[in-house]
Design a protein around this motif. Structure first.
Motif, PDB file in Angstrom:
ATOM      1  N   GLU A 104     -55.618 -68.633   0.131  1.00 53.54           N
ATOM      2  CA  GLU A 104     -56.256 -69.677   0.518  1.00 53.54           C
ATOM      3  C   GLU A 104     -57.612 -69.794   1.405  1.00 53.54           C
ATOM      4  O   GLU A 104     -58.552 -70.463   1.135  1.00 53.54           O
ATOM      5  CB  GLU A 104     -55.058 -70.481   1.537  1.00 53.54           C
ATOM      6  N   ALA A 105     -57.659 -68.642   2.406  1.00 52.70           N
ATOM      7  CA  ALA A 105     -58.926 -68.299   2.830  1.00 52.70           C
ATOM      8  C   ALA A 105     -60.016 -67.989   1.952  1.00 52.70           C
ATOM      9  O   ALA A 105     -61.209 -68.437   2.133  1.00 52.70           O
ATOM     10  CB  ALA A 105     -58.654 -67.435   4.041  1.00 52.70           C
ATOM     11  N   THR A 106     -59.676 -67.076   1.076  1.00 55.64           N
ATOM     12  CA  THR A 106     -60.650 -66.628   0.237  1.00 55.64           C
ATOM     13  C   THR A 106     -61.052 -67.862  -0.668  1.00 55.64           C
ATOM     14  O   THR A 106     -62.341 -67.962  -1.076  1.00 55.64           O
ATOM     15  CB  THR A 106     -60.089 -65.634  -0.856  1.00 55.64           C
ATOM     16  N   ASN A 107     -60.202 -68.666  -1.214  1.00 58.51           N
ATOM     17  CA  ASN A 107     -60.660 -69.866  -1.997  1.00 58.51           C
ATOM     18  C   ASN A 107     -61.604 -70.900  -1.396  1.00 58.51           C
ATOM     19  O   ASN A 107     -62.464 -71.296  -1.657  1.00 58.51           O
ATOM     20  CB  ASN A 107     -59.637 -70.559  -2.754  1.00 58.51           C
ATOM     21  N   GLU A 108     -61.189 -70.759  -0.013  1.00 60.29           N
ATOM     22  CA  GLU A 108     -62.323 -71.684   0.853  1.00 60.29           C
ATOM     23  C   GLU A 108     -63.640 -71.013   0.832  1.00 60.29           C
ATOM     24  O   GLU A 108     -64.678 -71.902   0.640  1.00 60.29           O
ATOM     25  CB  GLU A 108     -61.651 -71.936   2.133  1.00 60.29           C
ATOM     26  N   MET A 109     -63.734 -69.858   1.016  1.00 58.92           N
ATOM     27  CA  MET A 109     -64.806 -69.345   1.151  1.00 58.92           C
ATOM     28  C   MET A 109     -65.546 -69.133  -0.387  1.00 58.92           C
ATOM     29  O   MET A 109     -66.629 -69.493  -0.318  1.00 58.92           O
ATOM     30  CB  MET A 109     -64.857 -67.828   1.560  1.00 58.92           C
ATOM     31  N   ASN A 110     -64.912 -69.096  -1.328  1.00 60.10           N
ATOM     32  CA  ASN A 110     -65.529 -69.286  -2.853  1.00 60.10           C
ATOM     33  C   ASN A 110     -66.287 -70.943  -2.927  1.00 60.10           C
ATOM     34  O   ASN A 110     -67.007 -70.787  -3.741  1.00 60.10           O
ATOM     35  CB  ASN A 110     -64.384 -69.001  -3.868  1.00 60.10           C
TER      36      ASN A 110
END
Length: 429
Positions: free
Chosen positions: A311-317
């Motif tokens: 979830e955190a990685t998707n937000e940064m993407n």
């Protein structure tokens, strides 16, 4: 008679004010020891995870870093005793409250030394050993400012009839401090894996086995999602802001994310069948039930951690800054390591101990049951260690910075109110 009564009332007022001053000092004492007692918890783990402990060709163990405090006590204890006597002779000895305040300020400065060490952070996110040496020096001098005078202060400020009760209150403040120390340590990720009170009714062993199957499916799905997110993360550029170390995250994440599922499958292949059929292995049924429960919680925790990182990685993407998702990302990365280690290390070590003497449970034997998972964990740890150290550095540096600033403010507050407190003590020094 009137004069005698006035003296009695005045005497009672003096004792009440002294008791009030003592209780106020107790509160500040809690603040000091709550932070000081990180030595045995978060600071030792900080030494393990984020301190370069190599001296020449020898590596100091994380536990050995505890020697700094007793060494400084031996070196400076007598010096401080002489210093207080000399200051008293010159009539410039600080008051009890002022000593406490200055001690707390030094404690806070010690935690800010971690930020100084961060200026020399290595590529592996390790600070030099002198960071701990200076930190413990300031903590020890802070301790020498207040610890030796604590019990003496209580016996002087408390009325003789309740001296014992007052002493109990003094030690009770240490109990509160140690509880607060545990809460602070948990904030640095020193609480271990798991926790929580759990459901009101404990699931049965079969229900835990069903949970393991369900969580295992979720782990595989979450690993697949994280792999996709990590690949996209390689193209992200605007997430780091002013945090230069955050620019390393795509490389660090991609270097370890591919090892998670193979490691999980290797562990599950070794331990899963054993948890389902324990008839050929020694150990009480209660033990196997507890191991099954622990394993189920570890697999569930791993699944949740993978989801958090994804979830955190998707937000940064999508354009979010790392600072906005740092807590979720770092707790997820730490949770992945905790989950796999809880599945492998904690469970296998107990099984091995209970079956000691059997060649299948001897790690040096070719027939060792857990060679596959052991090899997988070793491979995983090599690629995981860098990003784990990165996450722990982010956690420790933030928590210790806050602790340092807060304790300095608390110490300065006590220094500011030291004169009114000293008046309440009515001549007690």
């Amino acid at each position: 008679e009137d004069k005698s009564g006035e003296q009695a009332v005045e005497g009672k007022k003096v004792w009440l004010q002294r008791m009030l001053a003592m209780i106020i000092i107790f509160v500040f004492n809690i603040a000091f020891w709550a932070c000081f007692e990180q030595a045995g918890t978060s600071l030792t783990l900080f030494a393990r995870r984020n301190v370069d402990r190599m001296i020449g060709g020898w590596e100091m163990s994380d536990a050995t870093t505890q020697f700094f405090n007793p060494l400084y006590i031996i070196l400076f204890g007598s010096i401080f005793s002489i210093m207080w006597i000399k200051l008293q002779q010159r009539k410039i000895n600080p008051s009890i409250a002022m000593k406490f305040g200055l001690g707390i300020v030094q404690l806070g400065l010690g935690y800010l030394v971690v930020l100084l060490g961060g200026m020399f952070l290595s590529e592996a996110y390790l600070v030099p050993l002198w960071t701990l040496a200076i930190l413990y020096l300031l903590h020890t001098t802070g301790e020498l400012f207040l610890s030796p005078i604590g019990l003496s202060m209580v016996t002087k400020l408390a009325p003789k009839k309740i001296t014992g009760t007052a002493m109990g209150g003094w030690f009770l403040s240490f109990a509160f401090a140690n509880y607060a120390a545990a809460v602070i340590a948990m904030a640095t990720g020193s609480g271990g894996h798991g926790g929580g009170s759990g459901p009101e009714k404990e699931p049965t062993r079969q229900e835990y086995l069903a949970q393991i199957e369900s969580s295992a499916t979720a782990v595989e799905s979450n690993c697949s999602s994280l792999l996709e997110s990590a690949e996209q993360f390689n193209l992200a550029t605007d997430f780091a802001e002013d945090d230069t170390t955050a620019l390393n995250l795509p490389k660090e994440l991609n270097s370890m994310v591919g090892d998670i599922l193979p490691t999980f499958k290797a562990i599950n292949a070794d331990i899963g069948p054993m948890l389902k059929d324990t008839s050929t292995y020694t150990g009480k049924e209660v033990l196997w039930s507890q191991l099954t429960a622990n394993y189920a919680k570890a697999v569930g925790g791993l699944s949740e951690a993978l989801q958090n990182v994804t979830e955190a990685t998707n937000e940064m993407n999508k354009g979010s800054n790392y600072s906005d998702v740092k807590d979720n990302f770092s707790s997820g990365i730490v949770g992945i390591g905790d989950g796999l280690n809880a599945m492998h290390g904690k469970v296998i070590s107990i099984i091995d101990r209970k079956n000691r003497g059997d060649a299948a449970f001897d790690s040096s034997n070719e027939a060792y049951l857990f060679k596959g998972s052991q090899s997988a964990m070793e491979s995983f740890d090599k690629n995981y260690s860098t990003i784990a150290s990165h996450m722990y550095w982010d956690i420790y540096s933030n928590v210790y910075m806050m602790m340092g600033l807060i304790t300095i403010c608390i110490g300065l507050l006590l220094c500011i109110i030291s004169k009114p407190l000293t008046k309440l003590m009515h001549g007690i020094e």
